[in-house]
Design a protein around this motif. Structure first.
Motif: not given
Length: 495
Positions: A282-285, A289-294, A419-421
């Motif tokens: 799912h592209r939006t997810y 996910l990438l935006l949150m990680a950065v 991914l947060q960790q």
């Protein structure tokens, strides 16, 4: 768009409800309120030990490196356990998952309060982290299940209070408590509060649906723990000035994660993966996910570097440091509900793009700190960073999870937490490595150690500012709202 409950696959073990989203009552559901409160308490403990390190070194006769393990082990355990929660939350009802998480946390807290040795205290922190690892995906998955899409922004804003204010408040709370007495008070005070929340929560929580049957794949459990735990551990070792050992651990962790991913792809054919990797289709997810990680790397980097600057360069006490950064944490949490309401009305772009620009501006501002920078400037920059992160986190969480079909909510929450960790470990390792390398080079050339440390801190803030530019790029391409076609339900079995 969230599908009607009559056709939605089970989440947290079952359908969310027998009502359609339009028929659900407005306002924050009681189950979310209690889960937010419980999650706030357990997340608070992730950073509560930061200011206690000097006291622990004296009381337990340990080195600073050993004392740091009380925070590192907590993060390691979270990274190893969270991948299992996607399966766990589908197999057990809400009340069972809640009781399991909070009981585990309470046992760890009680053991920590009476720990006679460092080894026992370390084990207690690991137990605490095991309970915390379940609470975060439980809260996010339940929210996505019981709250209609039209109201998710506001409710997700309330969740920001637990997800962002608690880590920011940890050092401040510990600074106040340590002024009053022993480090054991950090756990003694939390224990009755967590116990009361557990007891009242069990009386008022209602199960969200019925559990789904299914066996756990123990091979997946083992390789997930080795992979994600090894990756986080390897990244954390960079801050100790080593190279060969951390690189070896990271390579081994990545290989184990590769084996984990291969196993999950195989298990998807039977519909029982430990972590369903179809969330990444799912592209939006995936963008979220990438935006949150950065963004998370930017937040954790500043949380690590700013106290070092204030204490080692400016000479503030842990309590003074905690009080200086407290307004930023409070601003982030208090703005959460308002940010959520704006998102519900206008969508995410009006928040995420300015928030991303604010993150870059704040981290760039921190590159200018010096030995006599006014504290008002530092406070203002930290508040700007906190407000900007609040504007990013709530829409990104909501858009990302909202883009998934209902039966993938628990797996999406699990991957988000994992991914947060990893992002926290990577961000910490990166900024600490840059800071120490630059400072050591200057000291070897004859520079005063404090001046060298300040220059190293500035270099690390520049790295953080550079990485945060990627947040702006991702914010521009992120959809304004969850893509309803992207969230179209797909069969739970097969590819």
């Amino acid at each position: 768009m969230t599908p009607p409950a009559s056709s939605a696959p089970t989440v947290l073990g079952a359908d969310a409800t027998t009502e359609t989203p339009a028929a659900r009552p407005t306002g924050t559901p009681p189950v979310i309120r209690w889960l937010v409160l419980a999650t706030f308490i357990v997340i608070l403990n992730e950073t509560i030990m930061i200011n206690a390190i000097p006291r622990l070194m004296t009381d337990l006769a340990i080195t600073a490196q050993a004392a740091q393990w009380l925070s590192t082990a907590f993060m390691l355990t979270m990274a190893a356990v969270i991948p299992v929660t996607g399966w766990f939350l589908q197999r057990f009802a809400t009340r069972t998952a809640y009781l399991t998480a909070m009981t585990t946390f309470l046992v760890g807290t009680a053991l920590a309060a009476v720990s006679p040795t460092f080894e026992v205290l370390l084990g207690a922190r690991i137990i605490q982290a095991g309970g915390t690892a379940v609470m975060i995906p439980l809260l996010m998955t339940t929210l996505m299940t019981v709250v209609p899409q039209s109201d998710r922004g506001r409710v997700m804003g309330n969740v920001t209070l637990a997800m962002s204010v608690a880590p920011a408040m940890g050092p401040a709370v510990s600074g106040v408590v340590l002024q009053a007495g022993s480090w054991r008070l950090l756990f003694v005070l939390v224990l009755p509060i967590a116990g009361a929340i557990t007891w009242v929560g069990m009386r008022r929580l209602e199960n969200v649906g019925e559990p789904q049957p299914g066996d756990v794949d123990w091979f997946s459990v083992v390789v997930a723990a080795l992979g994600f735990g090894g990756l986080v551990y390897g990244l954390s070792r960079f801050s100790e000035g080593e190279v060969a050992v951390p690189v070896g651990l990271i390579v081994a962790g990545l290989l184990a994660i590769g084996a984990f991913a291969w196993r999950q792809r195989s298990l998807q054919r039977t519909g029982s993966p430990l972590m369903d990797l179809r969330v990444l289709t799912h592209r939006t997810y995936t963008l979220s996910l990438l935006l949150m990680a950065v963004s998370f790397m930017a937040m954790l980097g500043s949380m690590i570097l700013l106290p070092l600057y204030l204490q080692e360069v400016r000479g503030l006490s842990p309590l003074q440091t905690g009080l200086l950064v407290m307004p930023g944490g409070l601003a982030m949490g208090l703005l959460g509900p308002s940010v959520g309401k704006v998102f519900d009305r206008l969508g995410g772009r009006v928040l995420v793009v300015p928030g991303a620009v604010g993150i870059v501006a704040a981290l760039t501002g921190l590159t200018q700190v010096g030995a006599s920078t006014p504290y008002a400037f530092v406070l203002g920059i930290h508040v700007l960073l906190s407000i900007s992160l609040a504007a990013v986190f709530t829409p990104v969480f909501t858009i990302g999870l909202g883009a998934l079909p209902a039966h993938l909510y628990s797996h999406g929450s699990s991957m988000l937490g994992t991914l947060q960790q990893v992002a926290a470990a990577f961000g910490t390792a990166l900024v600490i490595t840059v800071m120490t390398t630059r400072a050591a080079t200057l000291v070897s050339g004859g520079t005063d150690p404090v001046a060298a440390l300040l220059d190293g801190l500035r270099s690390a803030f520049w790295v953080g500012a550079g990485i945060s530019v990627l947040v702006v790029v991702l914010a521009v391409v992120l959809p304004n709202r969850p893509d309803t076609t992207d969230a179209t339900d797909v069969p739970a079995v097969g590819h």
